[in-house]
Design an enzyme around this catalytic site. Structure first.
Site, PDB file in Angstrom:
ATOM      1  N   HIS A 247     -14.738  33.176  47.422  1.00 50.20           N
ATOM      2  CA  HIS A 247     -13.695  32.902  46.425  1.00 50.20           C
ATOM      3  C   HIS A 247     -12.649  34.018  46.301  1.00 50.20           C
ATOM      4  O   HIS A 247     -11.446  33.777  46.369  1.00 50.20           O
ATOM      5  CB  HIS A 247     -14.343  32.717  45.044  1.00 50.20           C
ATOM      6  CG  HIS A 247     -15.449  31.716  45.039  1.00 50.20           C
ATOM      7  ND1 HIS A 247     -15.227  30.368  44.876  1.00 50.20           N
ATOM      8  CD2 HIS A 247     -16.797  31.857  45.189  1.00 50.20           C
ATOM      9  CE1 HIS A 247     -16.384  29.725  44.917  1.00 50.20           C
ATOM     10  NE2 HIS A 247     -17.347  30.601  45.106  1.00 50.20           N
TER      11      HIS A 247
HETATM   12  C1  BDR Z   1     -16.801  33.818  41.234  1.00 50.22           C
HETATM   13  O1  BDR Z   1     -18.081  34.146  40.707  1.00 50.22           O
HETATM   14  C2  BDR Z   1     -18.637  35.221  41.409  1.00 50.22           C
HETATM   15  O2  BDR Z   1     -19.968  34.979  41.706  1.00 50.22           O
HETATM   16  C3  BDR Z   1     -17.797  35.421  42.645  1.00 50.22           C
HETATM   17  O3  BDR Z   1     -17.744  36.798  42.961  1.00 50.22           O
HETATM   18  C4  BDR Z   1     -16.453  34.887  42.249  1.00 50.22           C
HETATM   19  O4  BDR Z   1     -15.659  35.868  41.623  1.00 50.22           O
HETATM   20  C5  BDR Z   1     -16.860  32.411  41.807  1.00 50.22           C
HETATM   21  O5  BDR Z   1     -17.206  31.502  40.820  1.00 50.22           O
END
Ligand code: BDR
Ligand code: CA
Length: 324
Positions: A247
């Site tokens: 992400h």
């Molecule tokens: C987000 O949640 C975290 O686990 C990841 O690093 C990202 O920022 C995705 O939902």
């Protein structure tokens, strides 16, 4: 001139890739890092950030954030990111502590030092930015622009049924940030799950990271390989196959280059009261609230181009000469 950024993150496997990308990209300069509790507890996040900053040659303050969210109890995602936040990677001990300055204060100090120049990049929960707004309510006007990885607007959640992790960990903080930043001269940019989940690493990308570690011998490249292996194992166990949604780097690359996705304006708020939907980011597509859009949301992602850009930047920036 390189873009100065303050990165607020809960490192975290994909946060680590984002930090490596920023260190590698000639048009980005990390001016500060705030360690926010989220994927793992704040002490572990801070340690990861200190070590990564050192190994990546990021010469900038790293500040430890608040111990817990504004209102609700902390929650952690060690099933997703591993007990220390970086999967199977074993990190050396950091050689510095980061000092006593709080994460919230670092937001304020850096924004005041260079009014209108600093880009804020939130890759974790909004706790420390919300606390910073209590110290300096002018932050929306002091920052150049805010970029956020968070939310699931027209998409299932990845934490609750309808909530995304970075919002779900501290919904009150996210709600406060979105509300106060509605007065920013430039609308914040939000990369929600419907955008970021179009970036999916497969064995092909894992192989590229392994080749990078092999050819460069850069310690961070090996950390990312060991971290990503854990991320793949989690996604496979969670029913997504041998792959991983990555992400934070997409939002980061968009903040630096303005590329790889489009944006569209939308009024978005955070549900705080829902018994089933607390932490959901609700988008008002039909203007029923009668509010001006408060965000630009990422849309029309070009994942193939982005992934190639990311890997090329890492291959160039983590060359042997830059190993810490
Ligand atoms: C987000 O949640 C975290 O686990 C990841 O690093 C990202 O920022 C995705 O939902
Ligand atoms: Ca993150």
């Amino acid at each position: 001139m390189a873009l100065p950024l303050l990165v607020d993150c809960d490192t975290g496997i994909d946060d680590a890739i984002a930090l490596a990308y920023l260190a590698a990209h000639p048009k980005a300069r990390v001016s500060g890092i705030v360690s926010t509790g989220g994927n793992v507890e704040v002490g572990a996040v801070h340690r990861n950030n200190l070590v990564l900053a050192e190994l990546l040659g990021i010469d900038a303050p790293v500040a430890r954030g608040a111990e817990r969210p504004l209102v609700q109890e902390p929650m952690y995602a060690d099933d997703t990111h591993g007990p220390g936040g970086l999967g199977h990677a074993v990190l050396p001990a950091p050689s510095r502590t980061g000092g006593p300055r709080s994460g919230a204060q670092l937001w304020v100090d850096l924004a005041r030092e260079r009014p209108g120049e600093l880009t804020g990049l939130v890759l974790g929960p909004h706790t420390n930015l919300a606390l910073a707004l209590e110290i300096e309510p002018e932050l929306p006007r002091l920052l150049r622009r805010l970029h956020i990885m968070g939310g699931a607007i027209h998409h299932r959640g990845n934490t609750g049924a309808t909530s995304e992790w970075n919002i779900a960990v501290d919904p009150e903080a996210a709600q406060r940030v979105l509300s106060v930043f509605s007065s920013a001269p430039q609308r914040p940019v939000m990369g929600a799950l419907e955008a970021t989940e179009s970036v999916r690493f497969t064995q092909r990308e894992l192989d590229r990271f392994a080749a990078l570690a092999e050819s460069t011998g850069h310690p961070v490249a090996q950390i990312l390989v060991d971290a990503l292996r854990f991320y793949f194992e989690f996604h496979e166990a969670d029913g997504f196959g041998w792959s991983a949604h990555v992400h934070d780097p997409l939002v980061t690359a968009h903040a630096v280059t303005g590329d790889f996705a489009g944006t569209r304006p939308l009024a978005v708020d955070v549900e705080l009261a829902g018994t089933l939907t607390r932490g959901q980011t609700v988008g008002d597509e039909l203007g029923r609230w009668g509010r001006e859009p408060n965000l630009e949301v990422l849309t029309d992602v070009r994942p193939g181009e982005f992934i190639e850009h990311l890997l090329t930047a890492l291959e160039a920036g983590l060359a042997p000469a830059s190993a810490g």
